[in-house]
Design a protein around this motif. Structure first.
Motif, PDB file in Angstrom:
ATOM      1  N   TRP A   1      36.257  35.259  33.891  1.00  0.00           N
ATOM      2  CA  TRP A   1      37.048  36.148  34.740  1.00  0.00           C
ATOM      3  C   TRP A   1      37.857  37.097  33.867  1.00  0.00           C
ATOM      4  N   LYS A   2      37.800  38.374  34.183  1.00  0.00           N
ATOM      5  CA  LYS A   2      38.483  39.389  33.382  1.00  0.00           C
ATOM      6  C   LYS A   2      39.610  40.027  34.189  1.00  0.00           C
ATOM      7  N   LEU A   3      40.527  40.648  33.459  1.00  0.00           N
ATOM      8  CA  LEU A   3      41.639  41.325  34.121  1.00  0.00           C
ATOM      9  C   LEU A   3      41.135  42.403  35.067  1.00  0.00           C
ATOM     10  N   GLU A   4      40.018  43.037  34.700  1.00  0.00           N
ATOM     11  CA  GLU A   4      39.430  44.066  35.560  1.00  0.00           C
ATOM     12  C   GLU A   4      39.028  43.485  36.924  1.00  0.00           C
TER      13      GLU A   4
ATOM     14  N   ARG B   1      40.371  44.733  40.581  1.00  0.00           N
ATOM     15  CA  ARG B   1      39.450  45.063  41.681  1.00  0.00           C
ATOM     16  C   ARG B   1      39.895  44.404  42.996  1.00  0.00           C
ATOM     17  N   ILE B   2      40.356  43.166  42.913  1.00  0.00           N
ATOM     18  CA  ILE B   2      40.822  42.470  44.109  1.00  0.00           C
ATOM     19  C   ILE B   2      42.122  43.087  44.629  1.00  0.00           C
ATOM     20  N   LEU B   3      42.990  43.505  43.704  1.00  0.00           N
ATOM     21  CA  LEU B   3      44.303  44.033  44.089  1.00  0.00           C
ATOM     22  C   LEU B   3      44.234  45.464  44.623  1.00  0.00           C
TER      23      LEU B   3
ATOM     24  N   ILE C   1      50.976  41.514  38.629  1.00  0.00           N
ATOM     25  CA  ILE C   1      49.607  41.410  38.123  1.00  0.00           C
ATOM     26  C   ILE C   1      49.409  40.091  37.372  1.00  0.00           C
ATOM     27  N   ASP C   2      50.402  39.705  36.576  1.00  0.00           N
ATOM     28  CA  ASP C   2      50.288  38.461  35.807  1.00  0.00           C
ATOM     29  C   ASP C   2      50.123  37.257  36.724  1.00  0.00           C
ATOM     30  N   ILE C   3      50.942  37.194  37.774  1.00  0.00           N
ATOM     31  CA  ILE C   3      50.874  36.062  38.704  1.00  0.00           C
ATOM     32  C   ILE C   3      49.528  36.045  39.413  1.00  0.00           C
ATOM     33  N   ALA C   4      49.125  37.203  39.928  1.00  0.00           N
ATOM     34  CA  ALA C   4      47.851  37.286  40.643  1.00  0.00           C
ATOM     35  C   ALA C   4      46.689  36.918  39.717  1.00  0.00           C
TER      36      ALA C   4
ATOM     37  N   PHE D   1      43.775  34.152  40.391  1.00  0.00           N
ATOM     38  CA  PHE D   1      42.394  34.572  40.608  1.00  0.00           C
ATOM     39  C   PHE D   1      41.464  34.156  39.464  1.00  0.00           C
ATOM     40  N   SER D   2      42.010  34.023  38.259  1.00  0.00           N
ATOM     41  CA  SER D   2      41.162  33.622  37.130  1.00  0.00           C
ATOM     42  C   SER D   2      40.870  32.129  37.140  1.00  0.00           C
ATOM     43  N   GLY D   3      41.646  31.379  37.896  1.00  0.00           N
ATOM     44  CA  GLY D   3      41.447  29.934  37.902  1.00  0.00           C
ATOM     45  C   GLY D   3      40.973  29.353  39.210  1.00  0.00           C
ATOM     46  N   VAL D   4      41.179  30.075  40.306  1.00  0.00           N
ATOM     47  CA  VAL D   4      40.799  29.567  41.625  1.00  0.00           C
ATOM     48  C   VAL D   4      39.866  30.572  42.273  1.00  0.00           C
TER      49      VAL D   4
END
Length: 209
Positions: free
Chosen positions: A4-7, A11-13, A33-36, A40-43
């Motif tokens: 999972w990448k920051l990009e 995209r989701i946000l 962004i950090d919280i999201a 999203f990177s783990g779940v």
């Protein structure tokens, strides 16, 4: 599965970029962004409603306490969710996040506590079910790629393991839903749901749903 990448988080946000009801001076885009991204990177596999709740909560969590009280209703209205959903996700995310500070909360997760607790709560089932739950917990802790920190409430993980064991292996024994299970463990339903998704992701079996 691709990393999972920051990009991917951006995209989701993107569809929610104009929904934040907070005054500009109260907004903290980087914290949001950090919280999201942590979530999203783990779940993975969140529904659209759950994504919306995470986005709302990410805009709420970084606020000072007095601002939380002042703006939680506006944030909930802007994202068309209930304030209780924000509070539930805040609790689940706080348990899930890796704390940046170096203190006891960064100490390793004590697996023996989880196994002892699992043995206690699963004692109402017969030995076959108890063994299945223990094996599932052991497999999950072996394959889960993110270090689970000491401040994580192991009861949420054990609750998710019980739920997974019964729902997917012994459905005839299911006499609870996620909320009832959460009440029994003294955690939020959202926390059980988040960890159940992680268990499914890393320990999935063909018959699971």
């Amino acid at each position: 599965m691709d990393e999972w990448k920051l990009e991917d988080t951006y995209r989701i946000l993107e569809p929610y970029k104009d929904k934040n009801p907070l005054p500009t001076e109260k907004q903290n885009q980087q914290a949001y962004i950090d919280i999201a991204h942590h979530v999203f990177s783990g779940v993975h596999g969140l529904t659209k409603d759950e994504v919306r709740s995470v986005v709302a909560t990410a805009n709420y969590m970084y606020l000072m306490q007095k601002d939380k009280q002042a703006f939680i209703g506006k944030i909930a209205d802007a994202y068309n969710i209930k304030t209780g959903e924000i509070l539930a996700w805040e609790k689940a995310i706080n348990e899930y996040l890796e704390e940046p500070a170096i203190d006891m909360r960064k100490a390793p997760f004590k697996q023996e506590e989880a196994f002892s607790y699992l043995e206690m709560v699963m004692s109402r089932y017969d030995s076959e079910v108890q063994i299945a739950a223990e094996q599932l917990l052991r497999r999950f802790l072996d394959v889960y790629p993110i270090t689970i920190k000491r401040n994580v409430n192991y009861k949420s993980i054990v609750g998710a393991v019980e739920y997974a064991t019964i729902v997917n292996g012994y459905p005839e024994l299911k006499d609870f839903d996620q909320q009832q299970l959460a009440d029994k463990y003294g955690v939020s339903r959202t926390s059980i749901a988040v960890w159940y998704r992680n268990v499914k992701k890393y320990c999935v079996q063909e018959a699971w749903h």
